[in-house]
Design a protein around this motif. Structure first.
Motif, PDB file in Angstrom:
ATOM      1  N   VAL A  55       0.842  -1.198   0.000  1.00 45.82           N
ATOM      2  CA  VAL A  55       0.000   0.000   0.000  1.00 45.82           C
ATOM      3  C   VAL A  55       0.877   1.248   0.000  1.00 45.82           C
ATOM      4  O   VAL A  55       0.612   2.204  -0.747  1.00 45.82           O
ATOM      5  N   TRP A  56       1.903   1.256   0.813  1.00 39.41           N
ATOM      6  CA  TRP A  56       2.831   2.382   0.875  1.00 39.41           C
ATOM      7  C   TRP A  56       3.473   2.602  -0.492  1.00 39.41           C
ATOM      8  O   TRP A  56       3.549   3.738  -0.970  1.00 39.41           O
ATOM      9  N   LEU A  57       3.912   1.531  -1.138  1.00 44.02           N
ATOM     10  CA  LEU A  57       4.545   1.646  -2.449  1.00 44.02           C
ATOM     11  C   LEU A  57       3.553   2.165  -3.491  1.00 44.02           C
ATOM     12  O   LEU A  57       3.915   3.010  -4.329  1.00 44.02           O
ATOM     13  N   CYS A  58       2.321   1.705  -3.443  1.00 43.94           N
ATOM     14  CA  CYS A  58       1.313   2.189  -4.401  1.00 43.94           C
ATOM     15  C   CYS A  58       0.977   3.665  -4.146  1.00 43.94           C
ATOM     16  O   CYS A  58       0.663   4.398  -5.086  1.00 43.94           O
ATOM     17  N   GLN A  59       1.067   4.092  -2.908  1.00 39.97           N
ATOM     18  CA  GLN A  59       0.862   5.515  -2.615  1.00 39.97           C
ATOM     19  C   GLN A  59       1.979   6.348  -3.234  1.00 39.97           C
ATOM     20  O   GLN A  59       1.723   7.398  -3.824  1.00 39.97           O
ATOM     21  N   ILE A  60       3.206   5.877  -3.115  1.00 39.05           N
ATOM     22  CA  ILE A  60       4.334   6.570  -3.739  1.00 39.05           C
ATOM     23  C   ILE A  60       4.127   6.594  -5.247  1.00 39.05           C
ATOM     24  O   ILE A  60       4.302   7.634  -5.904  1.00 39.05           O
ATOM     25  N   ALA A  61       3.735   5.458  -5.814  1.00 37.96           N
ATOM     26  CA  ALA A  61       3.518   5.364  -7.261  1.00 37.96           C
ATOM     27  C   ALA A  61       2.421   6.324  -7.704  1.00 37.96           C
ATOM     28  O   ALA A  61       2.554   6.990  -8.742  1.00 37.96           O
ATOM     29  N   LYS A  62       1.351   6.401  -6.927  1.00 34.77           N
ATOM     30  CA  LYS A  62       0.243   7.296  -7.268  1.00 34.77           C
ATOM     31  C   LYS A  62       0.721   8.747  -7.300  1.00 34.77           C
ATOM     32  O   LYS A  62       0.404   9.496  -8.219  1.00 34.77           O
ATOM     33  N   HIS A  63       1.510   9.141  -6.313  1.00 37.54           N
ATOM     34  CA  HIS A  63       2.019  10.507  -6.274  1.00 37.54           C
ATOM     35  C   HIS A  63       2.944  10.784  -7.448  1.00 37.54           C
ATOM     36  O   HIS A  63       2.904  11.870  -8.030  1.00 37.54           O
ATOM     37  N   LEU A  64       3.767   9.806  -7.821  1.00 32.91           N
ATOM     38  CA  LEU A  64       4.639   9.986  -8.989  1.00 32.91           C
ATOM     39  C   LEU A  64       3.821  10.092 -10.276  1.00 32.91           C
ATOM     40  O   LEU A  64       4.158  10.872 -11.175  1.00 32.91           O
ATOM     41  N   TRP A  65       2.749   9.315 -10.384  1.00 34.46           N
ATOM     42  CA  TRP A  65       1.874   9.384 -11.563  1.00 34.46           C
ATOM     43  C   TRP A  65       1.233  10.773 -11.655  1.00 34.46           C
ATOM     44  O   TRP A  65       1.217  11.389 -12.711  1.00 34.46           O
ATOM     45  N   TYR A  66       0.709  11.283 -10.529  1.00 28.98           N
ATOM     46  CA  TYR A  66       0.115  12.622 -10.529  1.00 28.98           C
ATOM     47  C   TYR A  66       1.156  13.677 -10.888  1.00 28.98           C
ATOM     48  O   TYR A  66       0.862  14.625 -11.611  1.00 28.98           O
ATOM     49  N   GLN A  67       2.350  13.524 -10.375  1.00 27.72           N
ATOM     50  CA  GLN A  67       3.434  14.457 -10.683  1.00 27.72           C
ATOM     51  C   GLN A  67       3.733  14.426 -12.187  1.00 27.72           C
ATOM     52  O   GLN A  67       3.927  15.470 -12.811  1.00 27.72           O
ATOM     53  N   HIS A  68       3.751  13.230 -12.759  1.00 28.16           N
ATOM     54  CA  HIS A  68       3.988  13.093 -14.196  1.00 28.16           C
ATOM     55  C   HIS A  68       2.888  13.800 -14.994  1.00 28.16           C
ATOM     56  O   HIS A  68       3.168  14.488 -15.980  1.00 28.16           O
ATOM     57  N   LEU A  69       1.632  13.628 -14.568  1.00 28.24           N
ATOM     58  CA  LEU A  69       0.519  14.271 -15.269  1.00 28.24           C
ATOM     59  C   LEU A  69       0.620  15.792 -15.208  1.00 28.24           C
ATOM     60  O   LEU A  69       0.373  16.471 -16.206  1.00 28.24           O
ATOM     61  N   ARG A  70       0.975  16.332 -14.044  1.00 29.21           N
ATOM     62  CA  ARG A  70       1.121  17.784 -13.916  1.00 29.21           C
ATOM     63  C   ARG A  70       2.232  18.287 -14.833  1.00 29.21           C
ATOM     64  O   ARG A  70       2.074  19.308 -15.514  1.00 29.21           O
TER      65      ARG A  70
END
Length: 162
Positions: A55-70
């Motif tokens: 779950v922690w790793l997927c949270q990091i991944a989610k934040h990186l995905w959002y950062q990529h989109l921005r």
């Protein structure tokens, strides 16, 4: 460092599938998976164990995905003059968006653990086995919970149960 190698072996596929479900681009998902584990190594001292490692790793991944989109939104080129590509009408776009938002509201209104299972399955792209592993349950439990959540969404009864 051996612990991190073990974490990578056990969770890399889950993180990759999660990201692939988000971006629909295998190369980008692989790149973001690698960046996820790099960030995890950098911030392992802040992991407090209050959730599962996956779950922690997927949270990091989610934040990186959002950062990529921005970042991609900031770098989007201006459309060129004279290109005749049909765009959806504002009315069609609004209807699509309203339907999508309605579905998201109904999913959010599902009681736990159904809501989390639906999120992981539909938006995270995880298999029932992976969902069971992440939530500490069996694959069969994940299947049944997803089915029940899907039935509540189909019946429209999820909004009534809050």
């Amino acid at each position: 460092m051996d612990d991190m190698n073990d974490i990578y072996r056990r969770h890399a596929q889950t993180v990759y599938k999660f990201l692939l479900a988000q971006c629909h681009d295998a190369d980008l998902a692989e790149e973001l998976t690698q960046e996820t584990f790099y960030q995890a190594i950098r911030s392992i001292g802040r992991f407090d164990g209050s959730c599962k490692v996956s779950v922690w790793l997927c949270q990091i991944a989610k934040h990186l995905w959002y950062q990529h989109l921005r970042k991609r939104r900031r770098e989007a080129p201006m459309p060129e003059e004279g290109i005749d590509t049909p765009l959806p009408s504002a009315e069609d776009d609004a209807l699509d968006r309203a339907g999508h938002l309605d579905l998201l509201r109904r999913v959010h209104a599902l009681p736990e653990p159904g809501r989390e299972v639906v999120y992981l399955r539909v938006f995270g792209g995880l298999s029932f086995r992976e969902i069971g592993d992440v939530l500490g349950k069996t694959e069969t439990w994940a299947r049944v919970t997803f089915y029940r959540g899907k039935e509540k969404l189909r019946d429209g009864g999820a909004c009534d149960e809050k």
